[in-house]
Design an enzyme around this catalytic site. Structure first.
Site, short mmCIF file in Angstrom:
data_model
loop_
_atom_site.label_atom_id
_atom_site.label_comp_id
_atom_site.label_asym_id
_atom_site.label_seq_id
_atom_site.Cartn_x
_atom_site.Cartn_y
_atom_site.Cartn_z
N CYS A 1 22.48 -15.15 20.21
CA CYS A 1 21.65 -15.98 21.09
C CYS A 1 22.43 -17.18 21.62
CB CYS A 1 20.35 -16.37 20.41
SG CYS A 1 19.11 -16.83 21.61
N HIS B 1 18.36 -12.12 17.56
CA HIS B 1 18.66 -12.75 16.26
C HIS B 1 18.49 -11.75 15.11
CE1 HIS B 1 18.41 -17.02 17.63
NE2 HIS B 1 17.55 -16.55 18.50
N GLU C 1 19.68 -12.04 12.33
CA GLU C 1 19.61 -12.85 11.10
C GLU C 1 18.18 -13.21 10.75
OE1 GLU C 1 20.75 -13.76 14.00
OE2 GLU C 1 20.19 -15.82 14.50
N1 GLN Z 1 18.04 -21.10 24.88
C1 GLN Z 1 18.95 -21.51 23.85
C2 GLN Z 1 20.24 -22.09 24.43
O1 GLN Z 1 20.43 -22.12 25.59
C3 GLN Z 1 19.30 -20.36 22.93
C4 GLN Z 1 18.09 -19.95 22.12
C5 GLN Z 1 18.39 -19.41 20.77
O2 GLN Z 1 19.51 -19.45 20.25
N2 GLN Z 1 17.34 -18.90 20.17
O3 GLN Z 1 21.07 -22.55 23.72
#
Ligand code: GLN
Length: 190
Positions: A78, A169, A171
């Site tokens: 992410c 994710h 995790e």
């Molecule tokens: N939107 C977040 C970002 O730009 C990432 C979101 C996440 O890691 N769950 O960093």
């Protein structure tokens, strides 16, 4: 293997638990010297702008870039995907990344209505349940980039050499397939 998990912000504790469940040793990374002790690095989910800001404050920004350039295996989930991307759409003004992956990511790509959801997707040919939280997707990618998962023809899991990134994710689920893929195929494969 000894797996570093960048522990500045975000869900690094969950990655540490997944590393341990896969039978590897986890080392939370807070200083540059610790990067010399690890076989691979995980960049957690969280807030990419905050993680970069803290990486600079902790003098980790250039050392992590250098490690990526010299072939350290790195997995980003992410926000971690954003941190590995060479290019960002919808980033904060002047938002920097560690880079290394020849992709353009769109931040918060799924929009407000569905900004967080869980769904079953294929990862490297096997079904897994994936959690998306204000997730990015891959908008463009170079020829060297391999797609491991897709949603609506947007890549949400990719690899390139020793780098792996997922929009979701793993995790936060009990499924260790992505972590195992990182350790077995990316770190030890070739
Ligand atoms: N939107 C977040 C970002 O730009 C990432 C979101 C996440 O890691 N769950 O960093």
């Amino acid at each position: 293997m000894k797996i570093g998990v960048l522990a500045l912000q975000g869900d690094f504790r969950e990655h540490i638990a997944a590393v341990n469940q896969c039978g590897h040793e986890a080392l939370p990374i807070l200083r540059a010297s610790e990067l010399d002790e690890i076989d691979a690095l995980i960049l957690p989910g969280g807030e990419s702008t905050t993680i970069i800001h803290l990486a600079k404050t902790f003098s980790l920004f250039e050392p992590i870039k250098a490690k990526i350039a010299t072939g350290l295996p790195v997995y980003g989930s992410c926000a971690g995907m954003i941190l590995l991307a060479d290019r960002i759409l919808g980033g904060a003004e002047g938002q920097e990344t560690f880079g290394g992956l020849d992709i353009t990511v769109r931040r918060n790509a799924f929009g407000r209505q569905v900004d967080s959801f869980e769904g079953e997707i294929d990862f490297a040919g096997a079904p897994i349940s994936a959690v998306f939280i204000r997730a990015p997707w891959v908008e463009e990618r170079g020829a060297q980039v391999k797609v491991l998962s897709e949603i609506d023809s947007h890549a949400v899991a990719v690899s390139q050499g020793r780098l792996l990134a997922t929009s979701f994710h793993p995790e936060l689920t009990a499924n260790l397939a992505v972590h195992r893929y990182f350790f077995d195929e990316i770190c030890q494969g070739r």
